[in-house]
Scaffold this motif. Sequence first.
Motif, short mmCIF file in Angstrom:
data_model
loop_
_atom_site.label_atom_id
_atom_site.label_comp_id
_atom_site.label_asym_id
_atom_site.label_seq_id
_atom_site.Cartn_x
_atom_site.Cartn_y
_atom_site.Cartn_z
N LEU A 19 -28.89 33.31 0.08
CA LEU A 19 -29.43 32.08 0.63
C LEU A 19 -28.46 31.56 1.69
O LEU A 19 -27.25 31.65 1.51
CB LEU A 19 -29.56 31.02 -0.47
CG LEU A 19 -30.55 31.35 -1.58
CD1 LEU A 19 -30.33 30.43 -2.76
CD2 LEU A 19 -31.96 31.20 -1.06
N PRO A 20 -28.97 31.01 2.78
CA PRO A 20 -28.05 30.45 3.78
C PRO A 20 -27.40 29.18 3.23
O PRO A 20 -27.99 28.49 2.41
CB PRO A 20 -28.98 30.13 4.96
CG PRO A 20 -30.32 29.98 4.35
CD PRO A 20 -30.36 30.87 3.15
N PRO A 21 -26.19 28.87 3.68
CA PRO A 21 -25.56 27.63 3.24
C PRO A 21 -26.38 26.44 3.73
O PRO A 21 -26.74 26.38 4.90
CB PRO A 21 -24.17 27.66 3.86
CG PRO A 21 -24.13 28.85 4.74
CD PRO A 21 -25.37 29.64 4.57
N LEU A 22 -26.66 25.52 2.82
CA LEU A 22 -27.48 24.37 3.18
C LEU A 22 -26.65 23.16 3.58
O LEU A 22 -27.02 22.43 4.47
CB LEU A 22 -28.39 24.00 2.00
CG LEU A 22 -29.33 25.12 1.54
CD1 LEU A 22 -30.09 24.69 0.30
CD2 LEU A 22 -30.28 25.49 2.66
N HIS A 23 -25.54 22.95 2.90
CA HIS A 23 -24.68 21.80 3.18
C HIS A 23 -23.23 22.22 3.09
O HIS A 23 -22.88 23.10 2.31
CB HIS A 23 -24.91 20.68 2.15
CG HIS A 23 -26.30 20.15 2.14
ND1 HIS A 23 -26.76 19.26 3.07
CD2 HIS A 23 -27.34 20.41 1.32
CE1 HIS A 23 -28.03 18.98 2.82
NE2 HIS A 23 -28.40 19.68 1.76
N PHE A 24 -22.41 21.57 3.87
CA PHE A 24 -20.99 21.80 3.80
C PHE A 24 -20.35 20.47 3.44
O PHE A 24 -20.59 19.46 4.10
CB PHE A 24 -20.42 22.30 5.13
CG PHE A 24 -21.10 23.56 5.60
CD1 PHE A 24 -20.92 24.75 4.93
CD2 PHE A 24 -21.94 23.54 6.69
CE1 PHE A 24 -21.55 25.90 5.35
CE2 PHE A 24 -22.56 24.68 7.13
CZ PHE A 24 -22.37 25.87 6.45
#
Length: 162
Positions: free
Chosen positions: A143-148
Amino acid sequence: MLDMEITSSNLARLSISLPAELMVQLDAMVAERGLPSRSQMIAELIRHELAEHSGERPDAMLAGTITLIYRAESGRVRHALAQTQLGYVKEVISAQNVFLEDDQAMEVLLVQGPAERLQQLCDALRKVRGVQQIKLVTTTALLPPLHFHGDDAALDGESTPP
């Protein structure tokens, strides 16, 4: 026998020799699943085996699902499952729960993390009394990173990896 040729459309053409009975079984499976070609079925089988192989490396990052069937007679099992999942907050992305017939429930967890952690989570859930079936299915696609954490640029619609 194995021959391979790379085509201009980023496809690799593969030629293999199989025992006749295996080819008959493959063709039957392709027909039963309504797939357009053997190639699509073989690609799916290879992806599955590659994910399984990656799962054997403890540090491999994987995404997948854990599907559980358990007794739903009381909230005890559900509570124990939730408590177990709390130890794996980084790995459990979401959970879906549905009640089935005969006082059973099914829960599907969307997970991502190191293969070793996902297997540990699966083993911990398996130990919960009342769990009747459990299966971990993984893929190497993530899954792509959604939040940092602490990344204000992500709030403005810009994303910059950490």
